[in-house]
Each structure stands twice: as C-alpha cells, then as structure tokens.
Design a protein around this motif. Structure first.
Motif, PDB file in Angstrom:
ATOM      1  N   GLY A  20       0.706  -1.184  -0.085  1.00 42.62           N
ATOM      2  CA  GLY A  20      -0.029  -0.150  -0.057  1.00 42.62           C
ATOM      3  C   GLY A  20       0.756   1.367  -0.039  1.00 42.62           C
TER       4      GLY A  20
ATOM      5  N   SER B  61      -6.204  -0.280   1.620  1.00 40.53           N
ATOM      6  CA  SER B  61      -6.741   0.142   0.555  1.00 40.53           C
ATOM      7  C   SER B  61      -6.998   1.499   0.179  1.00 40.53           C
ATOM      8  CB  SER B  61      -8.228  -0.653   0.566  1.00 40.53           C
ATOM      9  OG  SER B  61      -8.958  -0.065   1.621  1.00 40.53           O
TER      10      SER B  61
ATOM     11  N   LYS C  19      -8.756   4.674  -2.630  1.00 38.87           N
ATOM     12  CA  LYS C  19      -9.347   5.154  -3.865  1.00 38.87           C
ATOM     13  C   LYS C  19      -8.732   6.288  -4.409  1.00 38.87           C
ATOM     14  CE  LYS C  19     -12.858   2.079  -3.450  1.00 38.87           C
ATOM     15  NZ  LYS C  19     -13.326   1.191  -4.787  1.00 38.87           N
TER      16      LYS C  19
ATOM     17  N   THR D 296      -1.165  -5.392  -4.017  1.00 35.90           N
ATOM     18  CA  THR D 296      -1.252  -4.386  -4.821  1.00 35.90           C
ATOM     19  C   THR D 296       0.056  -4.054  -5.830  1.00 35.90           C
ATOM     20  OG1 THR D 296      -1.699  -2.024  -5.162  1.00 35.90           O
ATOM     21  CG2 THR D 296      -0.645  -2.650  -2.954  1.00 35.90           C
TER      22      THR D 296
END
Length: 868
Positions: free
Chosen positions: A618, A754, A756, A773
């Motif tokens: 991340g 996470s 966006k 990711t």
C-alpha cells in the motif's frame, strides 16, 4: 606563605578522602565550597563566586548555598554528572571546644538519590552493578535506594545484556577496577553513567559476606539467589557501595529478589523505541507514548509499578489471567472502582517515604504525610474484602492497616508541623510535660510578668512597683526612692538610678533563664523526641514496604480498569496455541489523537499454520505502520494484564516482540541507515522463535532497488522456514514484487491497505483487505505533499520506463546484456533512454524473406552500431 588555619586543615583532610566529589562543607547556616570545587560549580549553580582569606598568598575561591534549601542545588550537580559529598557538623557549635567536628554524612551520585527534588516520582532510579565471567556470561544487580527494591539476575550473551540494561536504564552502573575494557566501552556506547568501584567488592566471597551481614545467612538462603553466583556478586558490590555512600546501614533494603529473563516477554531497546512505550519518536518526550495514555494511576508508586509491568510483560498464562480477572472486576464495578481510586488519591509515596525514614532523611511533614496515608488503609481494605473472590480480595486480606504506626505519629506530632525542626512547633502538646512547660513559658511570658508584678505590688504595698527588662541586666524590679523602705529582704540590689533603684529576686532570675532559653531548649527537646520517633518507626520498615507494594499493585490494576472503560477496551481471550486473532483492532495512542469514530479498525489473523507471514502493501500514508504497531501493542497490553483496544481478541503468549521500523544515520558510530537496518534485521533472524512476533517495515530501502528487493525477498523466505516452522511476521513493504511469494510459500498471505484514486488524487481508506497491490501511488502522494508539477510530470515519464521491467518467481531481476557481454541492472540501461524501443521497432520492420544475404549482413552491422 599563609598559615594553615584549623578550618582549612579540617577541610583538606576531608576533601582528600573524596577527591572526585564536590564537597559541600557545612559552616553555620550554609554549605560552602572552596578552591576548584567552587570555581567548577558556581556557574553551574548560578551563584556568586567570591573569595575568603588567603592560602599560599592567593585568595581562596569560595561559594555557598543555604543549608535549608540545599537539595535543589545538589540536584543540578547530579544532573550535570557530578558527585556531591555532603559534610555536616556533627556537634553543637555552642558546646564545641575548638573547631567544630565535621564528617561526610552521605555521598550523592546519580544512582544514590533519595531527595524528592531530584527524583522523578513516576520512574525508578536504579543503581546497577555489573560483573562478567567472560564475554558471554554476566551478573547484574539493581538497587533502588529510595524505595529499597533490590533485584538480581544472570544474563547470557552481550546482546541480551544490552537489552536488559536498556530496559532498566540505570542512573549509575558499577563495574570493577579490572573489568574488561569492552565493558566500560559498552556502557559509554549506551550513554550509561558508570563508576569504577574497588575490585575486592566484586569478589564472590566478599560480596556474599556483605549480603550475609546485611540480611543474615538464613534470610539470604531463603531468597533463593545462591544459584546465581554472578548475580549475587553484583548484588554484594551494589549494597556495599550504597552503604558506604550513605554512611549507614540501609534498613529498608530488607529483601533480595532474583528474576529470570525467560519469565518475561523480551522487549529490547529497538522495540521499546519503535512502539513508543515510554517516549514518542518525535521529540523523545512522554506525551504520545503508550504509558502516557494508560497510566491513569493516582499514586506515584502505582505509576512506577505500571511502568514495570510495561517493561516486563508476563509470559505465565495463569498470572496474566489473574490480572485480567482483577481488571474486569474493577471495570464492571464502576462505583467500587471510583471509591477505591478516590481513597488511593490521598495515599502518598509510601515506598519513598519509608526509604527516607530508614535513611534518617524524613522531615516532620514527611511523617504527617505518612500518617494521613495510613489512615486511608482501613477503607481500602474494607472495599476489597467486600469482593467475593479473586486476587483483589486476597490483597484485602493481606493489607496491613498499620493503625499502630499512624497512632504513634499522631500522638507525637502536630497536624501541621513546620518543614524543619529549628522552627519549633513539631511535637504535639501533651506529649511531654517538660516540653509543655517550655511551650507555656514561650506563649505566656508577658502574662507571667504581669501576674508577678501585680503579686509583688500586693505583697509589698508599693503601688509604683514595676517589672522591666533590658539587655544588660535582663529582667528586674524597679522601685522609686520614696518606697525603698518597703523593699523586702529577698530583693537583691543591682542598679541605682536618680529616682529609683532596680532589684532582682531568685524567682525572677529563674524565670528569666527559662524565658530566654525556652525557645532554644524547645527546639533541642523537639529534635530529640522527633529523632526518637523516627528511630521507633525503623522497626516498622518491613511492614511499610509490604503495604506499599500492595497499594502499588492495587493502583496499577485500578488504572488499567479505568483505561478499559474510558477507552472502550475488551478483555482478551488467552489461547494455548500460537495464534493472534484480532477483530477491529485499534492503535491505542493514535485513535485518541483523532476525532471520535475517525480511526479505522482492522482485523488480523496470525498463526503458524496458514497465516504466518502477512505481506502488507500500500502507499505511504495509507496506515501500514500503524497497523503493524497496533498489533504489537495489543499483544503487549494483553501480557501486562490489560484489556485491549479491539472488539474481540484471542491471543496466544508471545515470548518476544521484534520491530524493524524506520532508521536514521548514526554518524557518531560510523553507521549508515542501511547498516543500522541490516544490524537490526540480523538480530531478528538470529533470535526469533516460533513464539515470537516480528514487525518489519520496509526492509532493504536503504540500498539500491534490486539489492533491497533481493534482501527483502530472502528475509521473508528465511522467516518462513525458520527452525522448520517459521515465525509470525507482519511485513509492510513497497516492493510489490514480494506478493509473488504467496505463490511459492504456503504460509505467506498478501494484504493491502486500500485506497481509492480519483483522477490525480487518492483517498486513504485505512482498511486492510486481502490481496496484494502492484501500485504504490507514490506520485499521488508526492502531489499531496506539494511537489512542483514539472517534477511530477518527469517522474511519471520515468515511472513508465521502470514499470516495463518485471521480477521472476525466483526473486531475481531479469538481466539485460550489454555490448561488453556483462550483466547490467535494468534500471541502469533503461531509466533515461528509448534504446530498447528503437531496436525493437527496427527489428519489427525487417522482412528476412525478401533480404539478400549481403543486405542482412549490412542491416546487422547497423544494429550493432546502435548499441555500441
């Protein structure tokens, strides 16, 4: 040459015995310092440097401080790393023949502090002694002089020694004159103040003899310390040093406890720093640390006890569960908890008060404070005994109310005595008839004179008779000349005036003697009675210490219960298996710095079966480090007996928490960021077990991309296979290639925090979700940080080139071939050129089927020139 005065001769004789200390030489109402001592300390204490008479035809430098406020000055010198020898007058100057006798009554060093002005009430102040059999075996003893706490242990390995010394953080460490040179170097490297003490003190037979003389042979055997000879030797040296510097026996040091490191979770200096247990990483101060949050204790000794629990989390499941049970009882019973904390709030530091009594340093107000604290014990006992079962009820049974000690103090002392004995008013009226008479004389002196004057007028019928006073004759009776024939026979003529004569009587002179000396006699008598009281209290030192320790534990448990309710913590479930399962876990400190409800909780499952290593990817600022730290803190809180910040937690026992989070250059020791990173990683790889918890954040970022990635990859593989069963690990990284490890290692799982993305901006969701990711969002974060747009545009162009390269499942970057035939890193060839794209285009345009052999050779020569 000036003649050596008796005072200077005495000064030199005493100073010769304490050459390394600043000598505070008592002269009347001041402590004076002379010669080099005065020159050194005057600027440190911000006092005037003057001179006194001469020595060798030179002015003698001197400075001084008032005796009644000496402690803050001593505190300044101790904090500056100096030692202070306090030399007092040991006889009354009024009755001394010749020079007043003086001697050093105590030596104050960083580890020998017992004054409230110097002590931190919430932290212990340890004197340590260290002995070594070789480079791998050490004995360590720690003595807290102000409280009497005395512990010892033995340690295998230098790294374990460093860990334990950093955990204890002694104010002063003793080593022998013949200690290995690297031991002194180690202490210097750790910035620990150390003192070289006589070699004989570190001989086993001498050390054991010191301990037997203090505790008694049977008591020493009962402490169970004789199977630790190195630790016992260190303990004997520490006790000898303390008694020599205090110039007396330490009565309150009435027990010696041995402990073994394997009884507690190991927390080295790196883990304590990275988890911000006692200080924050920002400015190394207490605010923002774990202890600043959960320390809701209301007594100083409770605060120190909680700090000890955080430093030494338990590994014994039964002991942990016992604390959990006590915390739950108090958490669920809010009224009892509130009442208990309110009563405890009026209990002062019994441990250090007891220490000052034992060392004859307690003043009248200390004893009144002690009495007021003891008066609260029956209420505490009653509250605990109302419980039906458990550790707290056991504490209630054990708690000594000490009413006899409180009664003894109340009988002797006034409720609000002055700070010092010289002011008088310390002893309660009715305690002693002789003292009461002196107090009466002082308070009723004028009334007695008026009554005597009236009585003498009536007896002699001389209406003009009066009683007066002057400094020459003292009290007298004055009669006018016209009434001299009525003067009684017992009047003794002392002075003739023009119109009157003055007389004295035996009764008047007796009264005069009483009045003039009453205050002085009162102070002397009160001092005598106070010292007798303080001596009587010495017999109760052991009972006081036991009670103080119980109160400290009760306060610490009540603090954890208060924190559980205040911060919405839950009781964790203790597991026998090596599993960590947390539902909606939170970082205890960070969540309190955010608006209510703003912190995003996360779930974690770690075990040694299928979820042993979690690779967490991340972007920066997404919250990876917070998640890592909160898991470690939840595990630690559980093992100190606290509830934890989560909706549910099922936790197995952890033997050690390792952390590798961040680093900076250590130029003073010649170590780069990468070297520090590798040193810390090596310690983890060499010491971790299947019961450990490892927190890794960004391994390998201190070197080149492929070197760092290769190291990180290899570290994960090693942790997975460690001792055949691996170790529970949380690994946060920007190396997205590491997610491929989950394909080849069964107990590796991928997670990401996470986010966006909306156009060029990102929104951090802070939620940990399964899966890896491949995007770091570094440019978006850089944009948030305010980098200029031209830099961001160029970075995007470079990123496009870099993202064309991959890493294979073996963990090795794919090489390209240079014209010299040597392998070169991809980033070295492709970072700033379009070479590969040009070659590819040229080759794609070729049609071998229509080319003659000569044309093919010519085109090959052209392509070769392109890469030369």
């Amino acid at each position: 040459m000036s003649k050596l005065t008796p005072m200077l001769k005495q000064y030199f004789e005493i100073k010769e015995k304490y050459p390394e200390a600043i000598l505070f030489f008592r002269m009347g109402d001041f402590y004076e310092m002379f010669f080099e001592d005065a020159v050194k300390v005057a600027p440190l204490l911000e006092i005037t440097l003057t001179s006194r008479s001469k020595y060798h035809n030179q002015d003698i430098p001197m400075c001084g401080v008032p005796y009644h406020s000496v402690e803050p000055y001593i505190a300044k010198l101790i904090k500056a790393g100096l030692k202070v020898a306090v030399c007092d007058q040991i006889e009354d100057p009024r009755t001394a023949k010749g020079i007043v006798a003086r001697k050093v009554t105590r030596v104050v060093t960083p580890g020998m502090v017992i004054s409230p002005e110097i002590e931190d009430p919430k932290s212990p102040l340890y004197l340590a002694a260290l002995t070594a059999k070789d480079k791998e075996q050490f004995g360590l003893a720690v003595l807290e002089v102000s409280t009497g706490d005395f512990i010892l242990t033995e340690i295998n390995g230098e790294q374990a020694l460093i860990s334990e010394l950093s955990r204890l953080a002694p104010a002063e460490t003793l080593i022998s004159e013949n200690a290995p040179g690297d031991l002194a170097d180690l202490l210097k490297e750790m910035s620990l103040y150390h003192t070289v003490f006589e070699e004989a003190a570190f001989e086993y037979s001498r050390a054991r003899s010191v301990l037997i003389n203090h505790f008694g042979e049977y008591a020493l055997a009962g402490f169970g310390v004789e199977d630790m000879p190195l630790g016992l030797t260190a303990a004997g040296a520490a006790l000898l040093y303390a008694e020599e510097n205090q110039e007396q026996n330490l009565e309150h040091v009435d027990r010696l406890r041995c402990y073994r490191l394997q009884e507690y979770m190991v927390l080295d200096e790196i883990a304590r720093r990275n988890l911000e247990l006692f200080t924050n990483l920002r400015d190394n101060s207490r605010p923002g640390s774990l202890v600043s949050l959960i320390d809701l204790t209301v007594t100083a000794m409770g605060s120190r006890k909680l700090r000890e629990w955080i430093s030494y989390p338990l590994r014994n499941r039964t002991q942990i569960a016992e604390r959990h049970e006590s915390v739950e009882m108090l958490a669920l019973d809010g009224l009892r908890r509130s009442d208990l904390r309110e009563i405890l709030n009026g209990v002062y530091d019994l441990e250090r008060l007891t220490g000052r009594i034992s060392l004859n340093r307690a003043n009248p107000r200390d004893l009144i404070t002690l009495k007021e604290s003891l008066r609260r014990l029956p209420q505490i006992k009653s509250l605990l005994l109302e419980l039906n079962e458990g550790q707290l009820r056991d504490f209630g049974w054990k708690l000594d109310e000490l009413t006899d000690i409180a009664d003894l103090i109340e009988k002797a002392l006034n409720d609000n005595p002055p700070l010092t004995l010289k002011d008088g008013g310390v002893i309660r009226p009715g305690y002693n008839p002789e003292l009461d008479e002196l107090i009466s004389i002082m308070s009723d002196g004028k009334g007695w004179i008026a009554r005597m004057e009236a009585e003498e007028r009536d007896r002699t019928n001389i209406s003009s008779l009066k009683v007066g006073f002057n400094k020459v004759f003292g009290y007298y009776i004055e009669v006018t000349r016209s009434n001299l024939d009525q003067v009684p026979d017992n009047y003794i003529r002392r002075q003739t005036l023009t119109n009157a004569e003055r007389f004295i009587t035996p009764e008047l002179k007796e009264w005069e003697s009483k009045v003039l000396s009453a205050e002085e006699k009162r102070v002397i008598l009160e001092q005598k009675f106070f010292e007798e009281l303080r001596q009587d209290l010495m017999a109760y030192v052991s009972r006081l210490r036991e009670t103080a320790d119980l109160i400290a534990e009760i306060d610490a448990l009540a603090s954890l219960a208060e924190a559980a309710i205040k911060y919405d913590y839950v009781r964790p479930e203790l597991l026998d298996e090596d599993r960590i399962e947390i539902v909606d876990g939170r970082h205890p400190v960070i969540e309190r710095s955010l608006p209510q409800g703003a912190f995003v909780p996360n779930d974690i499952i770690l075990d040694n079966e299928s979820n042993q290593i979690l690779i967490i990817t991340g972007p920066n600022m997404a919250g990876k480090s917070t998640i890592l730290r909160q898991v470690a803190l939840i595990v630690l809180l559980n093992q100190i007996g606290s509830f934890v910040p989560a909706n549910q937690a099922m936790l197995g026992i952890v033997d050690r928490i390792f952390t590798r989070i961040g680093a900076s250059d250590d130029l003073t020791r010649g170590r780069s960021t990468f070297m520090i990173e590798m040193n810390e990683t090596a310690q983890i790889l060499n010491q971790a077990t299947s019961k450990s918890l490892v927190i890794l954040d960004e391994i390998g970022r201190g070197t080149s991309t492929f070197d760092g990635l290769s190291i990180a990859w290899a570290v994960v593989e090693f942790m997975h296979e460690l001792e055949g069963h691996g170790v529970r690990t949380l690994f946060a990284t920007h190396y997205h290639e590491l997610v491929e490890l989950a394909k080849t290692r069964s107990r590796v799982k991928n997670y990401n925090v996470s986010v966006k993305q909306w156009r060029d901006e990102i929104i951090f969701l802070r939620k940990l979700i399964p899966g890896g990711t491949s995007h770091s969002y570094g440019l978006a974060v850089a944009r948030l940080a305010g980098l200029p747009s031209e830099i961001l545009d160029r970075a995007a162009e470079i990123l496009e080139n870099l993202e064309r390269e991959e890493i294979d499942l073996s963990g090795l970057p794919r090489p390209v071939r240079s014209n010299s035939g040597r392998n070169q890193d991809i980033d070295q060839l492709s970072l700033f050129t379009k070479l590969e794209e040009g070659l590819a285009d040229e080759i794609q345009r070729l049609d071998p089927d229509t080319m003659t052999p000569l044309e093919a050779l010519q085109k090959l020569a052209e392509l070769k020139k392109m890469i030369q």
